[in-house]
Design an enzyme around this catalytic site. Sequence first.
Site, PDB file in Angstrom:
ATOM      1  CB  SER A  53     -57.518  13.726  78.306  1.00 13.74           C
ATOM      2  OG  SER A  53     -57.052  12.814  77.337  1.00 13.74           O
ATOM      3  CG  HIS A  93     -60.358  10.002  75.547  1.00 15.23           C
ATOM      4  ND1 HIS A  93     -61.146  11.066  75.211  1.00 15.23           N
ATOM      5  CD2 HIS A  93     -59.228  10.540  76.072  1.00 15.23           C
ATOM      6  CE1 HIS A  93     -60.526  12.198  75.523  1.00 15.23           C
ATOM      7  NE2 HIS A  93     -59.340  11.896  76.034  1.00 15.23           N
ATOM      8  CG  ASP A 119     -64.153  11.633  74.544  1.00 14.71           C
ATOM      9  OD1 ASP A 119     -63.874  12.446  75.439  1.00 14.71           O
ATOM     10  OD2 ASP A 119     -63.484  10.596  74.336  1.00 14.71           O
TER      11      ASP A 119
END
EC number: 3.4.21.89
Length: 177
Positions: A53, A93, A119
């Site tokens: 990701s 992230h 998210d």
Amino acid sequence: MDLFGDLRRMNKRQLYYQVLNFAMIVSSALMIWKGLIVVTGSESPIVVVLSGSMEPAFHRGDLLFLTNFQEDPIRAGEIVVFKVEGRDIPIVHRVIKVHEKENGDIKFLTKGDNNEVDDRGLYKEGQNWLEKKDVVGRARGFLPYVGMVTIVMNDYPKFKYAVLAIMGAFVLLKRES
């Protein structure tokens, strides 16, 4: 290669010595880990990227080094590792939006570089923003692909036990020579 026979042939002093050596190795590793926790301010100073990701910034298997000093402000663009209630595995992230209140409270939103959406779908139900308490650490450096060993060990448990058995046999055979 009779490993159990080798153990039975050891006298008590040799066996105690082997057990003590093993205990010293384990306790040394734990002390180093706890020392890193104190120095970095992070409950987990080293993590492995488990998904794609964050590509192209980080790839699956990259080993990240984290710090988490509470006085450092969280800024957009920064890569954070956070835990969400109800999930065991931390997520790596990038912070995309930050909201700071007059009283100093900070809320922020994250997104994987390789993901289409933010998210919010990963946060616990009803949670739209993360807070500082959710942050495990902030990426400060990395080693590419070093964490693939961890991923392989988790994906293939039989491989993990085979490696442990080979290492044990090596230690016992090395002792004899």
